[in-house]
Design a protein around this motif. Structure first.
Motif, mmCIF file in Angstrom:
data_model
loop_
_atom_site.group_PDB
_atom_site.id
_atom_site.type_symbol
_atom_site.label_atom_id
_atom_site.label_comp_id
_atom_site.label_asym_id
_atom_site.label_seq_id
_atom_site.Cartn_x
_atom_site.Cartn_y
_atom_site.Cartn_z
ATOM 1 N N UNK A 1 2.166 31.803 -42.731
ATOM 2 C CA UNK A 1 1.382 31.905 -43.888
ATOM 3 C C UNK A 1 0.293 33.055 -43.781
ATOM 4 N N UNK A 2 0.049 32.879 -44.996
ATOM 5 C CA UNK A 2 -0.628 34.624 -45.541
ATOM 6 C C UNK A 2 -2.353 34.290 -46.263
ATOM 7 N N UNK A 3 -2.862 34.481 -45.377
ATOM 8 C CA UNK A 3 -4.580 34.145 -45.355
ATOM 9 C C UNK A 3 -5.154 34.501 -46.873
ATOM 10 N N UNK A 4 -4.473 35.325 -47.580
ATOM 11 C CA UNK A 4 -5.200 36.320 -48.518
ATOM 12 C C UNK A 4 -4.645 35.010 -49.732
ATOM 13 N N UNK A 5 -3.549 34.390 -49.667
ATOM 14 C CA UNK A 5 -3.163 33.935 -50.474
ATOM 15 C C UNK A 5 -4.141 31.976 -50.781
ATOM 16 N N UNK B 1 -0.548 23.622 -58.174
ATOM 17 C CA UNK B 1 -0.194 23.995 -56.880
ATOM 18 C C UNK B 1 0.043 25.438 -56.551
ATOM 19 N N UNK B 2 -0.101 25.742 -55.118
ATOM 20 C CA UNK B 2 -0.958 26.987 -54.666
ATOM 21 C C UNK B 2 -0.208 27.916 -53.947
ATOM 22 N N UNK B 3 0.949 28.559 -54.134
ATOM 23 C CA UNK B 3 1.812 29.179 -53.538
ATOM 24 C C UNK B 3 0.751 29.740 -51.841
ATOM 25 N N UNK B 4 1.063 30.106 -50.791
ATOM 26 C CA UNK B 4 0.373 30.159 -49.711
ATOM 27 C C UNK B 4 1.403 30.630 -48.248
ATOM 28 N N UNK B 5 2.584 30.569 -48.244
ATOM 29 C CA UNK B 5 3.583 31.152 -48.042
ATOM 30 C C UNK B 5 4.695 31.553 -48.038
ATOM 31 N N UNK C 1 -0.113 36.277 -41.070
ATOM 32 C CA UNK C 1 -0.251 37.305 -41.377
ATOM 33 C C UNK C 1 0.283 37.554 -39.754
ATOM 34 N N UNK C 2 1.393 37.172 -40.272
ATOM 35 C CA UNK C 2 2.611 37.287 -39.144
ATOM 36 C C UNK C 2 2.503 37.534 -37.668
ATOM 37 N N UNK C 3 1.767 37.003 -37.569
ATOM 38 C CA UNK C 3 1.278 36.552 -36.085
ATOM 39 C C UNK C 3 0.888 35.195 -35.641
ATOM 40 N N UNK C 4 1.302 35.465 -34.506
ATOM 41 C CA UNK C 4 0.833 33.732 -33.792
ATOM 42 C C UNK C 4 -0.180 32.955 -33.722
ATOM 43 N N UNK C 5 -1.364 31.469 -34.662
ATOM 44 C CA UNK C 5 -2.355 31.578 -34.627
ATOM 45 C C UNK C 5 -3.086 31.494 -33.559
#
Length: 321
Positions: A243-247, A292-296, A307-311
């Motif tokens: 998941x990309x937080x910038x999206x 619909x909004x793309x998020x990842x 963002x590429x790492x564990x939450x």
């Protein structure tokens, strides 16, 4: 906390089971899909597809709702909404709900009247009928809803079809219910936009069939939290999701509430449940439907990353945790 029954007020025991059923169902309109509604041993609901999508949920007073935070009418709306969202998440069109209510005999009849009013309100919003159910006595107020849906020729969209290379998208709002819960937990009742989202979520019912028609490979109702529910897709599909937080849009209202309470609005968006948005995977970024909004993205591997790492911290709600 259940609303106190005013002295001398009519209770469900005074009204009686069958009179209460009559009050709940009498003169209520039904959609064309209801071939036989309440009043017989069972209802008959049209399923033009020949298959029926079915889902059920149980809501317990003190666990899923509190009457000092929500009115009975709002609880009724929420009870129906959370079930119909599951039907939409399969790519089906909701057609009907069945209602079970268990409550103490001293419960004010008006509470059940208002619960049913909310249920009918949400059913009407989703264009479905309340076609039957059951009433019984118990020591605590419990609501059970079974929702039905019609695929109308579509293949069901399960959690198990996501493929590496797919994009992840969401429909509906995220984080508002969690923010509303935080507000209520601090003893406040506003802003209405977030408190209302917790009391009576509004799932995007039409977005489920829309996603199915657009070729969604997997889909889920976001009930426990975005990251937790995407994790169910990962497990069922044997894939990973980043998941990309910038999206991800964080609404200004959430920023304002978080600033006032000292919370983290992005945490509400990523892990807060009960907005009942829909999350789905699509094979083609250009094929993500409007609204619909793309998020990842879906990748090879296991589990959900941000963002590429564990939450860090819990990713959503779990009973008994």
């Amino acid at each position: 906390m259940r609303p106190d029954t005013p002295q001398g007020a009519e209770t469900v025991a005074d009204v009686g089971e069958f009179n209460l059923i009559r009050r709940i169902t009498e003169s209520r309109p039904q959609p064309k899909s209801t071939l036989l509604g309440p009043g017989d041993d069972a209802a008959v609901v049209a399923a033009s597809d020949g298959r029926v999508v079915a889902s059920t949920d149980v809501l317990v007073e003190g666990v899923h709702f509190r009457f000092d935070w929500s009115s009975p009418e709002q609880v009724g709306r929420k009870a129906v909404a959370v079930n119909l969202a599951d039907v939409a998440a399969m790519g089906a069109v909701p057609t009907a709900v069945l209602v079970g209510i268990a409550c103490p005999s001293a419960t004010a009849a008006e509470v059940v009247d208002e619960l049913s009013k909310g249920m009918w309100h949400e059913a009407t919003r989703a264009r479905v009928g309340v076609v039957g159910g059951d009433l019984t006595e118990s020591g605590n107020l419990v609501i059970s809803i079974t929702a039905l849906g019609d695929l109308r020729g579509r293949a069901p969209v399960t959690r198990g079809g996501a493929m590496p290379g797919d994009v992840v998208a969401v429909a509906g709002q995220l984080g508002f219910s969690a923010a509303g819960l935080a507000v209520l937990g601090r003893g406040f009742r506003s802003p209405v936009s977030v408190v209302g989202a917790h009391r009576s979520p509004e799932p995007p019912y039409a977005a489920g069939p829309q996603a199915a028609d657009a070729g969604a490979t997997a889909m889920i109702d976001v009930s426990d939290g975005l990251l937790a529910d995407l994790g169910h897709i990962c497990a069922a599909s044997n894939v990973a999701i980043d998941v990309r937080t910038d999206l991800i849009e964080v609404h200004q209202r959430l920023v304002d509430v978080a600033s006032a309470l000292g919370g983290d609005p992005r945490h509400w968006v990523l892990t807060g449940g009960e907005d009942h948005a829909l999350a789905a995977t699509f094979p083609d970024p250009a094929g993500v439907p409007p609204g619909w909004r793309t998020i990842g993205t879906v990748t090879r591997g296991t589990g959900v990353t941000v963002d590429g790492g564990p939450y860090a911290g819990p990713t959503g709600w779990q009973h008994w945790r």
